[in-house]
Each structure stands twice: as structure tokens, then as C-alpha cells.
Design a protein around this motif. Sequence first.
Motif, PDB file in Angstrom:
ATOM      1  N   TYR A 196       0.848  -1.201   0.000  1.00  0.00           N
ATOM      2  CA  TYR A 196       0.000   0.000   0.000  1.00  0.00           C
ATOM      3  C   TYR A 196       0.886   1.256   0.000  1.00  0.00           C
ATOM      4  O   TYR A 196       0.624   2.214  -0.730  1.00  0.00           O
ATOM      5  CB  TYR A 196      -0.935   0.014   1.223  1.00  0.00           C
ATOM      6  N   ASP A 238      -8.847   0.268   2.501  1.00  0.00           N
ATOM      7  CA  ASP A 238      -7.742   0.711   1.633  1.00  0.00           C
ATOM      8  C   ASP A 238      -6.849  -0.457   1.224  1.00  0.00           C
ATOM      9  O   ASP A 238      -6.336  -0.476   0.106  1.00  0.00           O
ATOM     10  CB  ASP A 238      -6.892   1.767   2.357  1.00  0.00           C
ATOM     11  N   LEU A 239      -6.649  -1.413   2.125  1.00  0.00           N
ATOM     12  CA  LEU A 239      -5.741  -2.527   1.794  1.00  0.00           C
ATOM     13  C   LEU A 239      -6.322  -3.391   0.670  1.00  0.00           C
ATOM     14  O   LEU A 239      -5.582  -3.971  -0.124  1.00  0.00           O
ATOM     15  CB  LEU A 239      -5.443  -3.384   3.036  1.00  0.00           C
TER      16      LEU A 239
END
Length: 317
Positions: A196, A238-239
Amino acid sequence: MNSTSLSLDSSLTVFASAKINLHLEVLGLRKDGFHELAMVMQSIDLEDQIEISEVNNGQIKLVCNDKDLSVGDDNLIVKAAKLIKRRSGLENLGALIHLTKNIPIGAGLAGGSSDAAAALVGLNKFWKLKFSEGQLEEMASDLGSDVPFCISGGTQLCFGRGERLEPINVSSSKMGLVLIKDPSVSVSTPWAYARYREINGKNYLSNEVDFEKKRKQLREVSWLRELGKYDPPPLMNDLQTVVQPVTPAVEQALSFLVSLNGNLAVAMSGSGSGCFGLFPDFDSAKEAFDSNRKGLQKCGLQGWCCRLSSKGIRLSK
Ligand code: C5P
């Protein structure tokens, strides 16, 4: 405290619940190398069980029904037991811990973290140590970012590395969920965060004022207070944006969940590879799951039907 005066109960059973992430937002990088996060974590009623019994030789011994899991010093339960014993200063304390694993490993469901939380809470009671919840949470954060949440569980905002907890008053939700995981695929959490950062590091926020603005935004979202009452929560992870494109098993699990009748929203949990779909209630989750069991088996996926839970670690005699 005098260890010889302790009268120990013969055994204690502790239940450790899994969690899902309703919201996982990476804000930036911290000075300690961890990521600054803004999350909403939610306990679910899929539980591991640990049974603690007495040994008089001062040893900590872990046994587990899952032969794939290490029961050595690298296991978070053993780390937790050694940590709380060290803090107590009582060298004679010993315990035999039986772990019954139901939460899939490497799924982003905090199974290992919750087991560690169960060991802290359970041994505190079993050894009559009287550490406060605050002291247990502080030990928990030394063991892992998700471990403090797992102690109290329910629905909480989790900031910092994940260890800064803000419980929220949420209307009790009747929502059900279907969890899916490919048993042959686990995602490494350090890898997911590193990936990320590689992709999004340029856009990271870098100061406390901006972090706090994001925290405030999350505290104020309306869906949190009305979980399951009206619309489904706008799941965000988000990951998932970096794990899903390179993990066909996650892609497959999400497509399977989307195809289930009545699903409200689907997402990956934590760093994966477990994914979940939310349903208005347990019965509709179960119905969708049962009528697609064969398809699930054909794809080599494992699945569970669960309820959201307002509890973290539970003790029972
Ligand atoms: O705290 P925990 O042991 O669960 O973290 C595992 C790994 O995940 C860390 O070593 C780190 O690489 C990454 N991580 C992170 N930021 C967080 C939590 C975890 O970068 N807030």
C-alpha cells in the motif's frame, strides 16, 4: 503478591471472537514505522475457544486442535501468557492452554490477536492477578495492533496503529454476514501495508492536524450510529485496493459474495484474504449461503454464516 498463597480454579474457558473491518483507512506513516489508521472494527460471533487449566511446574504449554498452527514461542497466546506472567512477577505460575481454532488463519479476521486477548483476560482471572482492563489493554498493544480491540470488542473506532480505541454508542444491529475464504490462500499483513505504501505513499498525510481531521470525519459519520437500521454501511478497506488485484482468491470470494441474493455490501476484511458480505439479518445470510453451498465447494472456498456481536472476550466456567 505471594504465589504460594494463590488458590487456583481447576479450569477456565474463554471465548475469543473474530472481527471484520467496516472501515479501514490508511492515513499515513508513523515515526515507529507503523501506519496511522482510521478504522471501524466490528466483532462477529465466530469464536475460537481456549481452555486454561492448572499446571504446577511454572510452565506455559499450548496445545491446539489445528496441527498447522505453531504452538511454540511464536504463537501469540504463548507470548501473551509469558507477558502477563512476567508483569505479575510470579515465577511459579503455570498453565496448560487448549486452543480450539474455529476462526480461519491468515484471513484478516484477527483470529491470532483475539486468541492473545483471550489469554490475557483468561489468565488474569485464572491466576487472580487483578490487572485492570486498562493494564490489560496496554499489554495487549505490545502484542499486536488489533489485540486491544479484541479485549472489549463490539463496534469501535480504532485509531493510531489500531490500539487507540473509542467505543461508540451504536444501535444494536441485527445484520448477518457470510464470510468466505480460500483455505489455501493467506495474505501477509506486513506485505499488504508495504505494498500500500509503495503505491500510495506519495499521498500520505504527514501531520497530526490532518490525522485528527480524518478521525473527526469518521466519528461524525451517520451510518455508524444507525448500523443496520437503514442503509448498509459504506464499507471501505484501503488494503483491499492493493490486495484484490494481485490475489485471485480475494477476487473470487468477492464475486461469489456479490452473486448471493440479498447481500447489501461486500468487502475484504483487514489485510485479507477473508471477505464478507452483509445481509439485513442472519436468516437471509443463511438462506443465501445454504442455497449456494455447492457452488462454494466447487470453487474450493470455505464459508461461514455469522451475526455481528457486541462482545469481545467472554469468560465462562
Ligand atoms: O501490529 P501487528 O503485529 O498486527 O502488525 C503486523 C504488521 O502489519 C506490522 O509489522 C506492520 O508491517 C503492519 N502494520 C502497519 N501499521 C499498522 C498495523 C500493522 O504497518 N497500523
